[in-house]
Write an enzyme that holds these catalytic residues in place. Structure first.
Site, mmCIF file in Angstrom:
data_model
loop_
_atom_site.group_PDB
_atom_site.id
_atom_site.type_symbol
_atom_site.label_atom_id
_atom_site.label_comp_id
_atom_site.label_asym_id
_atom_site.label_seq_id
_atom_site.Cartn_x
_atom_site.Cartn_y
_atom_site.Cartn_z
ATOM 1 N N GLU A 93 0.843 -1.195 0.000
ATOM 2 C CA GLU A 93 0.000 0.000 0.000
ATOM 3 C C GLU A 93 0.883 1.252 0.000
ATOM 4 O O GLU A 93 1.329 1.695 -1.048
ATOM 5 C CB GLU A 93 -0.967 -0.041 1.182
ATOM 6 C CG GLU A 93 -1.973 -1.188 1.036
ATOM 7 C CD GLU A 93 -3.012 -1.218 2.148
ATOM 8 O OE1 GLU A 93 -3.731 -0.209 2.298
ATOM 9 O OE2 GLU A 93 -3.090 -2.239 2.852
ATOM 10 N N MET A 94 1.182 1.802 1.157
ATOM 11 C CA MET A 94 2.009 3.007 1.195
ATOM 12 C C MET A 94 3.501 2.705 1.367
ATOM 13 O O MET A 94 4.350 3.543 1.069
ATOM 14 C CB MET A 94 1.528 3.935 2.304
ATOM 15 C CG MET A 94 0.145 4.504 2.042
ATOM 16 S SD MET A 94 -0.405 5.579 3.387
ATOM 17 C CE MET A 94 -1.879 6.292 2.659
#
Length: 306
Positions: free
Chosen positions: A120-121
């Protein structure tokens, strides 16, 4: 005497019209700390929270629509495809747990997950905190939190903003509050079918879901490879159990199910009748239930742009 009857009619009676209904209207306001929420909003939209400055919370939770990204699976940094459908952030404050498998107990704990998830991040809080301390964020955090920028405070601010992301006053909420003409006759019939067919067993309360776990595929194999809650507890009894999703704004949040297997709401309703209820349902009944579900689209918050 006439005065008191009018008071009952206009102010008290509507409160009782939904008293015996299994669905409750969304409150129009949430109590939040405005300074924390304002800071959380900035963080929510800031790609600085990702390792390569390309992904923010708003990337997967598009607030101008349904609070999700309308993709089967979301994409993180470096174009990596995630393994699961992103749930809406709208009304998530009313969920009893967060994530499909319920691994986060609240919004604050949920906010921590994506930042360090490599798909994700892909960031880490130790590095992120040092970066944020070299920006105007330092002054903002110091003004609100005695210990400044920390992992907990970053998550706390984001969670405080997410508490404001509620969608009250859907046509169905207005109907529950006493406005009988707020929904159509077809939607009223759809709601009765929603209850009589058994959908209401799992989809009830203020969020019309989000308040229990249930097995995906009770009466028919749902053909899912995701083990759901089992991935958290590693208990056999939890295989294929997922948090029941909210049906709020469901017409805006396609595709459906944890694996995003269909964009068609009618197909989703028909599938649930097979997998979860083991009941026959006609195309006409599906149409009426879908009509009811469309009455669950609420008002989007006014200030959702960065």
């Amino acid at each position: 005497m006439k005065k008191y009857i009018l008071l009952i009619t206009f102010f008290i009676l509507p409160l009782f019209l939904h008293a015996n209904e299994p669905i409750e209207p969304i409150p129009e306001h949430m109590n939040v700390d405005p300074k924390k929420a304002a800071l959380g909003k900035e963080l929510f939209f800031d790609t600085m929270l990702s390792a390569d400055n390309t992904v923010s919370c708003a990337t997967c939770h598009i607030l101008e629509d349904g609070g999700d990204d309308n993709l089967r699976h979301s994409f993180g940094i470096k174009g990596q495809e995630g393994p699961i459908n992103a749930p809406t952030v709208y009304n998530a404050v009313f969920n009893f747990r967060q994530f499909w498998d319920g691994r986060a107990k609240d919004l604050k704990e949920q906010a921590m997950g994506p930042i360090e998830n490599p798909k994700e991040m892909g960031h880490n809080f130790k590095a992120l905190i040092q970066i944020l301390k070299r920006t105007p964020y330092k002054m903002q955090f110091d003004a609100i939190y005695t210990d400044g920028i920390t992992k907990e405070n970053i998550a706390d601010a984001i969670a405080e903003y997410e508490k404001t992301l509620i969608t009250p006053n859907s046509p169905f909420d207005l109907y529950l509050k006493g406005q009988k003409e707020a929904i159509t006759q077809e939607q009223k019939e759809g709601y009765e079918l929603f209850k009589s067919k058994g959908c209401i067993t799992c989809h009830h309360g203020v969020n019309i879901g989000g308040n229990l776990y249930n097995k995906f595929g009770i009466f028919k194999d749902a053909n899912t490879n995701n083990l759901g809650r089992y991935n958290v507890t590693h208990k056999q009894r939890d295989k294929y159990y997922f948090k029941v999703p909210s049906l709020r704004n469901i017409a805006r949040t396609a595709p459906y199910f944890h694996d995003g297997r269909t964009y068609d709401l009618k197909v989703a309703v028909f599938s649930m009748a097979q997998y979860q209820l083991g009941r026959k349902i006609t195309p006409q009944e599906v149409d009426k239930i879908v009509a009811f579900l469309k009455s669950l689209n609420g008002e989007l918050p006014k200030d959702i742009e960065r």
